[in-house]
Design a protein around this motif. Structure first.
Motif, PDB file in Angstrom:
ATOM      1  N   GLU B  65      17.048  -4.381   0.576  1.00 37.76           N
ATOM      2  CA  GLU B  65      16.720  -4.866   1.655  1.00 37.76           C
ATOM      3  C   GLU B  65      15.522  -4.021   2.299  1.00 37.76           C
ATOM      4  OE1 GLU B  65      18.241  -7.486   3.674  1.00 37.76           O
ATOM      5  OE2 GLU B  65      20.247  -7.539   2.504  1.00 37.76           O
ATOM      6  N   LEU B  89       9.944  -1.404   6.527  1.00 43.61           N
ATOM      7  CA  LEU B  89      11.162  -0.852   6.914  1.00 43.61           C
ATOM      8  C   LEU B  89      12.138  -0.623   5.544  1.00 43.61           C
ATOM      9  CD1 LEU B  89      13.427   0.506   8.792  1.00 43.61           C
ATOM     10  CD2 LEU B  89      13.876  -1.762   9.621  1.00 43.61           C
ATOM     11  N   VAL B  91      15.450  -0.663   4.116  1.00 39.94           N
ATOM     12  CA  VAL B  91      16.925  -0.774   4.633  1.00 39.94           C
ATOM     13  C   VAL B  91      17.881  -0.466   3.359  1.00 39.94           C
ATOM     14  CG1 VAL B  91      18.535  -2.087   5.718  1.00 39.94           C
ATOM     15  CG2 VAL B  91      16.114  -1.895   6.560  1.00 39.94           C
ATOM     16  N   GLY B  92      19.240   0.027   3.675  1.00 41.16           N
ATOM     17  CA  GLY B  92      19.882   0.025   2.551  1.00 41.16           C
ATOM     18  C   GLY B  92      21.169   1.205   2.698  1.00 41.16           C
ATOM     19  N   ARG B  93      22.004   1.381   1.739  1.00 38.63           N
ATOM     20  CA  ARG B  93      22.936   2.469   1.676  1.00 38.63           C
ATOM     21  C   ARG B  93      22.836   3.256   0.837  1.00 38.63           C
ATOM     22  NH1 ARG B  93      24.777   1.106   6.265  1.00 38.63           N
ATOM     23  NH2 ARG B  93      22.995  -0.089   6.734  1.00 38.63           N
ATOM     24  N   ASP B 111      16.972   9.877   2.100  1.00 41.93           N
ATOM     25  CA  ASP B 111      16.031   9.294   2.996  1.00 41.93           C
ATOM     26  C   ASP B 111      14.535   9.767   2.412  1.00 41.93           C
ATOM     27  OD1 ASP B 111      17.371   8.099   5.392  1.00 41.93           O
ATOM     28  OD2 ASP B 111      18.307   9.850   5.071  1.00 41.93           O
ATOM     29  N   LEU B 115      11.455   7.384   0.823  1.00 41.74           N
ATOM     30  CA  LEU B 115      10.271   7.568   1.552  1.00 41.74           C
ATOM     31  C   LEU B 115       8.998   7.763   0.530  1.00 41.74           C
ATOM     32  CD1 LEU B 115       8.599   7.646   4.272  1.00 41.74           C
ATOM     33  CD2 LEU B 115       8.978   9.719   4.355  1.00 41.74           C
ATOM     34  N   VAL B 137       5.612   3.609   6.831  1.00 41.09           N
ATOM     35  CA  VAL B 137       7.041   3.420   5.897  1.00 41.09           C
ATOM     36  C   VAL B 137       8.074   4.187   6.751  1.00 41.09           C
ATOM     37  CG1 VAL B 137       8.035   3.799   3.729  1.00 41.09           C
ATOM     38  CG2 VAL B 137       5.546   3.289   3.876  1.00 41.09           C
ATOM     39  N   ASP B 138       8.862   3.160   7.111  1.00 46.62           N
ATOM     40  CA  ASP B 138      10.061   3.756   7.895  1.00 46.62           C
ATOM     41  C   ASP B 138      11.320   3.637   7.132  1.00 46.62           C
ATOM     42  OD1 ASP B 138      11.275   4.901  10.016  1.00 46.62           O
ATOM     43  OD2 ASP B 138      11.072   3.177  11.223  1.00 46.62           O
ATOM     44  N   VAL B 139      12.402   4.271   7.275  1.00 48.62           N
ATOM     45  CA  VAL B 139      13.638   4.326   6.455  1.00 48.62           C
ATOM     46  C   VAL B 139      14.974   4.312   7.210  1.00 48.62           C
ATOM     47  CG1 VAL B 139      14.707   5.706   4.637  1.00 48.62           C
ATOM     48  CG2 VAL B 139      12.262   5.671   4.511  1.00 48.62           C
ATOM     49  N   LYS B 140      15.711   3.446   7.040  1.00 49.29           N
ATOM     50  CA  LYS B 140      16.952   3.477   7.626  1.00 49.29           C
ATOM     51  C   LYS B 140      18.082   3.174   6.827  1.00 49.29           C
ATOM     52  CE  LYS B 140      16.042   1.826  12.306  1.00 49.29           C
ATOM     53  NZ  LYS B 140      16.974   1.681  13.407  1.00 49.29           N
TER      54      LYS B 140
END
Lengths: 406, 406, 406, 406
Positions: B65, B89, B91-93, B111, B115, B137-140
């Protein structure tokens, strides 16, 4: 022009140099709060310059809010890594669309400019940070309200009207302790670092003077890649201690005790080791205006302004201009006028009035023995008057990056 | 091992090549959805490799995602600029903490890895993007649930159990139109771009065949820095049109009409000009799994899986593995067995069963004239069986970046 | 008006009902992808309505990108809690400023409207979610490009021109398996839930038919507050199983085996228990357009469009309109014309052409025994023609929330 | 226990009440900086209480960083609307996982607690804000480092060791101007607002005294829904002016001139009208620690600490505790001891030493005529000693929300 309301008076207290207890602090350029100050101010300079280049004058903006959310790191001797990047959110307002008198339209890429300026600043300031892995820079710049524009351009420097009732305060000369704290950090982050890359930029210096005894407490983040093991760590700490001790001797004849990283516990292996040279990598958040005042120090013995100086528009933001100007005036007066032991300049704005005519320019002095206020009043008044007349010079010098704000 | 449930049957329809109307689409690597697919998959490869390097086996993660929020740009002939950066963004686990059997603890900087992988990918894929100004670029990444781990390492490749009831589908051979659409984009973004930097990466190709007439519609973002004026723009468009026309002749003898940037309006000066070579710079958002299927195409004439292949864990995510494997099986069969005009492979998993033993491997064929299904059934069955036996090769090839997922 | 290009032909395959293997899936309204679809579509309806109310016509927007980042939860029998909120980012474009012909200016609070619509939708759809603690809704709506506006208002419904070469596809009637999958989810999330609040909204139904044997696999998130212990959990699962079995008997005479939460492991205490009724609370991210197609199902046996229908502007987004319209046409035809066993409608747009005149409206039928295509062709053609003539009705019904998109 | 190092001395200056120029400012509870202070402190209280309820003691956290990004609003007489919501990012660290001595594991939902506390606070504090449309609250809480925990529980209140070399400062009594500024805001946001909902919470009061002339400048955001037109606006402003004038008479016999919304320009229709009662809705960002000091005021005539008090852990964060305690000591001394005109208390911590034994507790007094320091020294010393002995009371009172921090 009306005559400026300048008062010169004796101060209500003795010189800070003579107080029994004095506390002075400086957060180094790598401290999370200072990183925010620096990013905010660098973004401000870049925007002001971009406006001048593109539109010919500075448009309205304020970027005095930057929030740093600490990352997570796994430092280790010889070189660890950042696990979760530091997150920096650049916040503010900036004019994005502009139509000049001739009807020409401009779209100014303020977000892109801010992004680049922030990343450039981090790159220059924090050599141990890897911009591709260790930090995320995000930008939220709202549209500024267009009606706050005062003209500031190469050709024309209108003296703006104060848009707020605010004040600025400056002091001179620095006390010995203040100078010592300031120079300790600057030397460590300057010449010392050039020769000792193991020293990170997050150097916090706390000075405490009781009578003639000065304690200098230095908290210095070391960069793990340059520290192979615990013995090397101890050696680095000792080297810093000696360097600061030697430096102190150049600034004072008082007794100075230097402490470095006092929270270290060698037994438990708990030391101040970082990957990036800043505690922002692990647990220490930061924001603008919470650290050093415009003169680079936190001085509870002196009047301070709460105003965040960094990141504000230098054209018409009275809080910024008066804090920088009052400091500059104090320096000028002390440089040129003999017989002053301590001097405080306060500039009060009045909303709607040109900023070169403050509601009151309040100068308080502690004179040297044998000198009275009346001996020096005319000279002081003349300098203050001239500096106020040239208030727009401050704006230009801020845009050129010549004035530090933290 | 039990015998695999492989069925080989005639398909319920004719060959797609024989259908009256055929529609085929490919979103080029610079399309916002493809950017997301590529970022997600590149992040996935980097994580898998990092787990192998650090822990010796791939731990649980999914990064399928990624959300792209379009920027704002002001392109102009000769070179414009990005006004508001693209925001991506990730997204993931991903498993951040791991303790191996011997009790050793690992902290994996997922993370930071994500990135860097995302930025690297953008840098390599979109040469006209300036990473310092044009994109944030953002990371969650959340913590993955640790209990989904199947062993995949150099030494040991456990065949994992299917964690879901899912299916994958693959086809071979490509029809002429499919091949044409695929190769048009690949050639434009490959050799053509090498010689013509004015062509951006956001190349979308739509093929429509009615009987023997093929319409190829190409929407190609040009990069303004390489296009000095409108005449140059027109020349670039004409050059692309000619290149694609020539290319088409290599792949088909059918009539091919090539349209490039049909929405352009030269009168109004409305053309498809960009700063960065992608429409993500202005108004077109993107996300993973909304564009090309695992074979690089969108083919409404054929069965498709909704599963997003990009970014998923290649060790045990059955949706990813079966989509890639079924495509690979289809290719292998068609390469090795004569007399097949159209072939579809569907692999159905059953939860809890080893993935090399699908609930059913369903092969449907359209044979060439004079060939019956029974003529080829044994050969087909043999290839399918062997490919299933080597299912973990797919995992390795994905990690090595050898398989495209979009 | 020119005559519409409508083709009616026999389909190249048999009826899906007659295929040997059929796979059908539906992600329930509480599935993370469906949550995103629903949020996107609800935001779209709210924006369209707001434009009508304020400006008198729908302005340009697209909100077909919503990203859900899963939270973390600690469910437990009797009631647990969400530990880290779900994060939902609503992404898209919307016109914020508008000047009508008379020069009147409008500022439309699209971000506030989107925020409220998203939160309202979550509140209505997921009764076990606490909006104050369990979810963070963020909004990033860029400015839409103003030149894409087609007029859609109460008084005036211009038929817009297709802004893209795209296609939509619809099928009718549903096969037994399709109907069963669809109705299972709808009944569980409808009447069953009304009586059984322990059932959460994240109900995923997978149907697999091999010959005349149907497997219905239901994955249903239970809400912990209504499940005091493991015995109660088992009883809830059994109750669902029985309900679905009974329901199946109403829709088919084929053998139906119902599985509920097959991944549960009672020994290990690993069951599908949630705080909020959705797996989005723990580890399952979601986004728009990755789940159900416009008819509510994922049907690999049939042609599908990759286009995300939810969240798109219903005035001129051809991908949305044609997917909804082709489904509606298919339903109308099958309702009114006897003798059709399977029907597929494909609508192809041509850029620049009015959307009521598709490049081709392609109708493929499988007729019942004894019926030929020519018997029904005229009737079919008439219905298609009429539906196309009323294409703007689709727009109105979408705005009114009468058409489901996922 | 060793004897505490308490010094009582004459101050180096006169009473602030006697200075020629005095400046005092208070940012009301609806000011963007105060909103951040309040959110941060409220989140802190909620976390501390949650730790006590769940684990039996307060675990490590700090939530002293909240960033507010202003929204956009379109206020108008009779009721406008927020166009782009205010964005509030709650930043900090908090312990999420905890294992107690008996091995029991706790997972504390700190993010959900913070989210709810922040939204609750906004709901209570800003009645004109609609939480569903006007504000987005986001949360980024990192994991706190677990080793900073000091025991604070119902049964056991360990006096923690100072974890930093820091200081706090308090003053008493307030000067007339200070009291006037403080009470003006409190009355306006208290009883006045109860009767006059047109007054928003963003009330900023600036007091300037020159000799015996006091200027009170009030900037008050009005709430548009309660202000039908310009006449009503003028009436509201006049009502506020009169109320403040009347109030001033209760606190001073000096001449007080009251100005309200001096930047208004009725001719141009430019007035201070808002939808929500705070300038955060349009252009004014905010963050923690940039506004009022712990005593509710900004007082450049007095020593101030730069430390942000709001949001910090009240158990062991020395900056917070000493600022609150020194203010409380100053109040107690002045309440109980006759003959003090001005008093400043400074508490200096020494790292590693119990916080009830500061490195120095420095009390400076200006005595009333006829009173000497030695007359009161013993009494003062006794009170300071007792307050220090009960330092953990401050912690409890903070958790209970009884102490204001801004």
């Amino acid at each position: 022009m009306t005559e400026r309301n300048i008062r010169v008076q004796p101060i209500e207290r003795g010189a800070v140099e003579d107080e029994e207890v004095e506390i002075v602090e400086r957060k180094g350029i790598g401290h999370p709060d200072s990183i925010c100050d620096g990013v905010a101010e660098h973004v401000s300079e870049a925007l002001a310059q971009a406006y001048l280049d593109r539109v010919g004058k500075v448009l309205h903006y304020n970027t005095d809010e930057t929030q740093l959310v600490a990352g997570t790191a796994a430092p280790k001797f010889g070189g660890g890594e950042v696990v979760e990047p530091i997150y920096i959110l650049v916040v503010g307002r900036a004019t994005k669309h502009y139509v000049d008198e001739s009807g020409e339209e401009y779209e100014i890429p303020v977000d892109s400019i801010a992004l680049e300026a922030a990343r450039d600043y981090l790159d220059e300031t924090l050599p141990a940070i890897d911009l591709e892995t260790d930090v995320i820079v995000d930008v939220k710049l709202g549209e500024g309200s267009g009606d706050l524009q005062d003209v500031f351009s190469e050709e024309e420097r209108t003296v703006p009207e104060a848009n707020d009732t605010s004040f600025g305060v400056g002091h001179a000369p620095l006390t010995e302790t203040e100078e010592l704290v300031l120079e300790t950090e600057r030397h460590l982050n300057g010449p010392y670092h050039d020769d000792n890359p193991a020293l990170g930029q997050d150097v916090k210096v706390m000075g405490k003077r009781e009578g003639d005894e000065i304690d200098l407490t230095v908290a210095a983040a070391l960069v793990d890649a340059y520290v192979p093991d615990m013995d090397a760590y101890k050696a680095e700490i000792e080297r810093i201690r000696e360097y600061v001790s030697d430096l102190a001797d150049e600034y004072t004849t008082r007794d100075v005790t230097v402490h470095v990283n006092t929270a270290d516990d060698y037994e438990e292996g708990s030391v101040y080791l970082t990957v990036t040279g800043t505690s922002a990598e692990q647990g220490d958040d930061g924001s603008v205006g919470r650290g050093n005042r415009a003169n680079g120090l936190i001085t509870p013995n002196r009047s301070m302004s709460m105003e965040a100086t960094s990141g504000k528009n230098p054209v018409n933001h009275i809080g910024k201009i008066y804090n920088l100007l009052s400091t500059q005036i104090a320096d000028s007066v002390v440089d040129d006028v003999e017989g002053i032991r301590d001097l405080r300049v306060r500039l009060l704005s009045q909303i709607g009035r040109p900023i070169d005519e403050p509601h009151v320019a309040d100068v308080h002095v502690v004179t040297a023995e044998g000198v009275t206020v009346s001996d020096i009043e005319a000279d002081v008044r003349g300098i203050v008057d001239e500096e106020l007349a040239n208030v727009t010079d401050v704006t230009q010098r801020v845009i050129d990056g010549e004035l530090t704000t933290f």
